[in-house]
Scaffold this motif. Structure first.
Motif, PDB file in Angstrom:
ATOM      1  N   THR A  54       0.832  -1.213   0.000  1.00 49.42           N
ATOM      2  CA  THR A  54       0.000   0.000   0.000  1.00 49.42           C
ATOM      3  C   THR A  54       0.867   1.264   0.000  1.00 49.42           C
ATOM      4  OG1 THR A  54      -0.206  -0.226   2.409  1.00 49.42           O
ATOM      5  CG2 THR A  54      -2.038  -1.002   1.071  1.00 49.42           C
ATOM      6  N   MET A  55       2.027   1.216   0.677  1.00 49.51           N
ATOM      7  CA  MET A  55       2.911   2.387   0.685  1.00 49.51           C
ATOM      8  C   MET A  55       3.525   2.626  -0.691  1.00 49.51           C
ATOM      9  SD  MET A  55       4.681   1.906   4.432  1.00 49.51           S
ATOM     10  CE  MET A  55       5.891   3.205   4.203  1.00 49.51           C
ATOM     11  N   GLY A  58       1.357   4.565  -2.682  1.00 47.38           N
ATOM     12  CA  GLY A  58       1.128   5.912  -2.158  1.00 47.38           C
ATOM     13  C   GLY A  58       0.021   6.000  -1.139  1.00 47.38           C
ATOM     14  N   GLU A  59      -0.304   4.873  -0.478  1.00 50.05           N
ATOM     15  CA  GLU A  59      -1.388   4.846   0.507  1.00 50.05           C
ATOM     16  C   GLU A  59      -0.895   4.206   1.808  1.00 50.05           C
ATOM     17  OE1 GLU A  59      -4.258   6.230  -0.142  1.00 50.05           O
ATOM     18  OE2 GLU A  59      -3.976   6.561  -2.281  1.00 50.05           O
ATOM     19  N   TYR A 182       3.407   1.153  -8.687  1.00 49.92           N
ATOM     20  CA  TYR A 182       4.541   2.085  -8.594  1.00 49.92           C
ATOM     21  C   TYR A 182       4.179   3.426  -9.244  1.00 49.92           C
ATOM     22  CZ  TYR A 182       7.872  -1.428  -6.951  1.00 49.92           C
ATOM     23  OH  TYR A 182       8.538  -2.361  -6.195  1.00 49.92           O
ATOM     24  N   GLY A 185       1.920   5.420  -7.105  1.00 51.49           N
ATOM     25  CA  GLY A 185       2.604   5.931  -5.910  1.00 51.49           C
ATOM     26  C   GLY A 185       3.559   7.066  -6.209  1.00 51.49           C
ATOM     27  N   SER A 186       4.175   7.052  -7.374  1.00 53.51           N
ATOM     28  CA  SER A 186       5.202   8.069  -7.662  1.00 53.51           C
ATOM     29  C   SER A 186       4.626   9.298  -8.370  1.00 53.51           C
ATOM     30  CB  SER A 186       6.312   7.450  -8.513  1.00 53.51           C
ATOM     31  OG  SER A 186       5.774   6.910  -9.711  1.00 53.51           O
ATOM     32  N   ARG A 188       0.865  10.078  -9.431  1.00 55.32           N
ATOM     33  CA  ARG A 188      -0.515   9.593  -9.573  1.00 55.32           C
ATOM     34  C   ARG A 188      -1.270  10.256 -10.712  1.00 55.32           C
ATOM     35  NH1 ARG A 188      -3.758   8.036  -4.402  1.00 55.32           N
ATOM     36  NH2 ARG A 188      -2.072   6.562  -4.563  1.00 55.32           N
ATOM     37  N   GLY A 252       5.807   6.994  -1.479  1.00 57.85           N
ATOM     38  CA  GLY A 252       5.276   6.076  -2.478  1.00 57.85           C
ATOM     39  C   GLY A 252       6.162   5.915  -3.701  1.00 57.85           C
TER      40      GLY A 252
END
Length: 322
Positions: A54-55, A58-59, A182, A185-186, A188, A252
């Motif tokens: 989840t990280m 980005g969460e 990925y 997270g990087s 969005r 993220g």
């Protein structure tokens, strides 16, 4: 650069810290056994893997420890069907619950940190309900014997954890859905503009997180033959520490399952070594906090130096070409 050298350079800080911790524990506590340390805290490694997914997207999933406790309770409740069947039911049920959570976060647009604080409390309450407010145990005291058998040097718990980490590593690196996590997270907004399905990404990320929590919780209960409504509460903070020590980015889009394994190994060796020396639990927490801060600061310093060097090279190149 040689690919093998580049791979080691990528994880150099965590490897150095892990070796330093292992050497320190053996010098301070001669009876220390690193393999026993890892075996004892394997549920932590699986839960950390779920948090990491989840990280990377980005969460944050703060409900994972409660999900693990619920899976443990469901395993005991359904143990009459056979312990392996009960474990499968618990993992499937909790994974579906996690996917529902991911769908709700994407559909409602609520911050996952806020949403999972609510589900952390809700799922813990559900666990108390399933347990009837008391610790529960399986009726057949010999049912957990199947989880005590070892194949070579691997127990069912450690073999499962290894499969989970390798499977997630391949999924994140080699599949389209994994690479989309990925991207989400990087960058969005750019990822969504490029056609990445945000809702599917959240369903996948939170489904995996809940599934990992369920694996850790259900196997812990299967091994002990019992479950408690307040079990595994400390796993959220410890798992988060393991993920951050391992080098998973809070912002993220960065990190792998190798980072998760190294972070888990550092925390597990440190905690088990201190416990073996008779240290109180707060001493372990104190050292974990010190390690976490030290690694975060060192990592920050390395990145700053790397960025300054990069800017310096670009400035010199610009001067030469001007």
């Amino acid at each position: 650069m040689n690919p093998v050298f580049a791979w080691f350079k990528r994880y150099l800080l965590q490897f150095v810290v892990l070796i330093a911790v292992i050497v320190s524990m053996y010098s301070l506590y001669p009876n220390f056994h690193v393999e026993a340390s890892l075996e004892r805290l394997i549920p932590l490694g699986v839960i950390a893997a779920g948090l990491a997914v989840t990280m990377i997207a980005g969460e944050f999933d703060l409900s994972i420890a409660s999900m693990a406790a619920l899976a443990g309770a469901l395993t005991v409740v359904f143990s009459g069907l056979g312990l392996i069947v009960a474990v499968v039911i618990a993992i499937i049920g909790c994974t579906l619950l996690g996917m529902l959570q991911g769908w709700a976060i994407a559909k409602l647009g609520i911050n996952s940190l806020v949403f999972t604080v609510g589900t952390l409390i809700l799922i813990r309450g559900l666990t108390w309900l399933v347990c009837g407010g008391l610790a529960i145990s399986v009726d057949d005291i010999f049912a957990s014997d199947v989880f005590q058998v070892k194949f070579l040097f691997l127990s069912p718990l450690s073999a499962t954890a290894l499969v989970v980490l390798i499977g997630l590593g391949i999924f994140l690196a080699r599949t389209r859905w994994g690479r989309e996590l990925y991207a989400l997270g990087s960058s969005r907004h750019e990822a969504i503009a490029a056609g990445v399905n945000y809702k599917r990404g959240m369903i996948v990320a939170f489904g995996i997180s809940a599934g990992c929590g369920a694996v850790g919780g259900s196997l812990t209960s299967a091994l002990s033959g019992s479950a408690a409504p307040d079990a595994l509460e400390s796993m959220l903070v410890t798992g988060l520490a393991a993920v951050l020590v391992g080098g998973i980015s809070l912002s993220g889009g960065r990190g792998t399952m190798v980072n998760v394994f190294l972070g888990f190994a550092i925390i597990a060796v440190l905690a088990s070594g201190l416990a073996g020396m008779g240290s109180k639990a707060f001493v372990s927490q104190l050292f974990t906090g010190i390690f976490l801060l030290a690694i975060v600061l060192i990592d920050y310093g390395i990145k700053r130096i790397s960025e300054q060097n990069k800017r310096g090279r670009q400035r010199k190149l610009a001067e030469v070409t001007a």
